[in-house]
Design an enzyme around this catalytic site. Structure first.
Site, short mmCIF file in Angstrom:
data_model
loop_
_atom_site.label_atom_id
_atom_site.label_comp_id
_atom_site.label_asym_id
_atom_site.label_seq_id
_atom_site.Cartn_x
_atom_site.Cartn_y
_atom_site.Cartn_z
N ALA A 12 0.81 -1.23 0.00
CA ALA A 12 0.00 0.00 0.00
C ALA A 12 0.84 1.27 0.00
O ALA A 12 0.46 2.28 -0.60
CB ALA A 12 -0.91 0.00 1.23
N CYS B 94 16.87 1.23 -1.24
CA CYS B 94 15.42 1.12 -1.09
C CYS B 94 15.18 0.61 0.31
O CYS B 94 14.32 1.09 1.03
CB CYS B 94 14.81 0.18 -2.11
SG CYS B 94 13.04 0.26 -2.09
N1 PLP Z 1 9.53 -5.27 -3.48
C1 PLP Z 1 9.97 -4.12 -4.00
C2 PLP Z 1 10.32 -4.07 -5.45
C3 PLP Z 1 10.10 -2.99 -3.19
O1 PLP Z 1 10.54 -1.85 -3.73
C4 PLP Z 1 9.76 -3.09 -1.83
C5 PLP Z 1 9.90 -1.94 -0.92
O2 PLP Z 1 10.69 -1.08 -1.07
C6 PLP Z 1 9.30 -4.31 -1.33
C7 PLP Z 1 9.19 -5.38 -2.18
C8 PLP Z 1 8.91 -4.49 0.11
O3 PLP Z 1 7.65 -3.95 0.37
P1 PLP Z 1 7.25 -3.51 1.87
O4 PLP Z 1 8.01 -2.26 2.16
O5 PLP Z 1 5.78 -3.30 1.81
O6 PLP Z 1 7.62 -4.63 2.76
#
Ligand code: PLP
Length: 375
Positions: free
Chosen positions: A187, A311
């Site tokens: 989300a 990230c």
């Molecule tokens: N997959 C990708 C490509 C992402 O960029 C991210 C988060 O940065 C995630 C998975 C993980 O998602 P979440 O932050 O909801 O755990």
């Protein structure tokens, strides 16, 4: 004081005001969706409305949506539940790579696109039960040929999982057309809250549960549902679908930014720029200037961007994505990620270009000669 410029939507997007309002209302209501009384039934109604909105975002039926605590959990649920070898790619998010440490990885080309011939070799060599590829990369925005991957995986009898966390709400997604068995969403990348996501299931597919507990989410994800978060997720999906202009707006800002930077410094590279990309993402190098230096300079100017590798924020070090693209390590160390979203404006581009060109010019000035110390 200038307004800060938030240009890090791929890390997390600001929560939309309508989402905040929907969540605040949900927090004020009492009710567990599993309770049979009126409070519980109202909570269940809210939960199912959100489920329908998330399903609609990816062209699925509500019954195909399993709510999770986010993209990481949705990815882990599928990968940790695989009952045989897994093949993935070298540019996946850590929540995929760390879940299957021994998995074979398909290589990517210099633009960051999966090398389908290499993938086919990996499939023949390992006979996997599951192939996992992302729809769009978090660092470069590069979009993967998921349809082709599905075709290859089917020939080898493997199921396909797709991490669509960065693509959700940014690209039109149709689960059936994409042909994957599992799709992960989060989300907070589309204007919803952090800590909630979904695993969307292809027709006739059942996931293995990561957790043991009650009967929520058909036992695939037990635990009392994060109802305010789920309501916010659903509202964010409704808003994303209603905003047909998002792609054009963010694409215009991103393209303008890249044009400005490459005009100032023809040596600046747009990594993955030759591939089809998300319209909001740019991975830019600044020749000769380390990305940590840039990050600090931008932060001091009130502009939020991230390094190509960050990230999973706070992570400093070479980006595995850029390394897989065989980007020269010296250039990779100068890469930053700029990502736009729903509240971005042309003013953000102006400010970014100004700070970028100031730093670039400063690092180009010849060193001032030191006067020799008096003897
Ligand atoms: N997959 C990708 C490509 C992402 O960029 C991210 C988060 O940065 C995630 C998975 C993980 O998602 P979440 O932050 O909801 O755990």
């Amino acid at each position: 004081m200038l307004r800060p410029s938030y240009l890090d939507y791929n890390a997390t997007a600001p929560v939309k005001p309508e989402v905040v309002a929907a969540m605040a209302a949900a927090l004020e209501r009492t009710g567990n969706p599993s309770s049979v009384h009126g409070f519980g039934r109202e909570a269940r109604r809210q939960l199912e409305r959100a489920r329908a909105a998330v399903a609609a975002l990816v062209g699925a039926a509500p019954g195909q949506v399993v709510f999770t605590s986010g993209g990481t959990e949705a990815n882990n649920q599928v990968l940790c539940g695989a009952r045989g070898p897994v093949v993935t790619s070298a540019v996946e998010h850590d929540s995929v790579l760390a879940a299957v440490p021994g998995a074979a990885q398909a290589a990517v080309d210099a633009e960051g696109r999966i090398d389908l011939a290499h993938l086919e070799g990996q499939l023949a060599r390992t006979s996997p039960t599951l192939v996992s590829v992302m729809l769009a990369n978090n660092e470069t925005g590069v979009i993967q040929p998921v349809g082709d991957v599905v075709g290859l995986a089917r020939r080898h009898g493997a199921r396909v999982h797709c991490d669509a966390v960065q693509a959700g709400g940014k690209l039109a997604i149709d689960l059936a057309a994409l042909g994957v068995d599992f799709l992960a969403l989060s989300a907070h990348k589309l204007g919803g809250p952090q800590g909630v996501g979904a695993l969307v299931l292809g027709a006739g597919v059942e996931p293995a549960a990561l957790l043991r507990g009650g009967g929520q989410e058909r036992r695939w994800r037990p635990g009392t549902e994060n109802l305010p978060g789920i309501v916010g997720f659903g509202r964010a999906c409704e808003l994303a679908m209603a905003d047909a202009d998002w792609r054009r707006r963010t694409g215009t800002l991103r393209d303008e930014l890249e044009a400005r930077i490459t005009a100032i410094a023809p040596g600046a590279q747009v990594l993955g720029g030759g591939a089809e990309r998300l319209p909001n993402t740019s991975c830019l190098t600044m020749p000769g200037v380390g990305n940590q230096t840039q990050l600090i300079e931008f932060d001091l100017a009130g502009i939020a961007v991230s390094t190509g590798s960050a990230c999973s924020s706070g992570k400093v070090g070479p980006s595995h994505v850029l390394a897989a693209m065989a980007v020269d390590p010296a250039a990779a160390a100068t890469a930053i990620r700029v990502s736009f979203g729903w509240a971005s404006t042309a003013d953000d581009v102006e400010r970014f270009a100004l700070v970028w060109s100031r730093l670039y010019a400063r690092t180009r000035r010849p060193e001032r000669r030191r006067m020799p110390e008096p003897a």
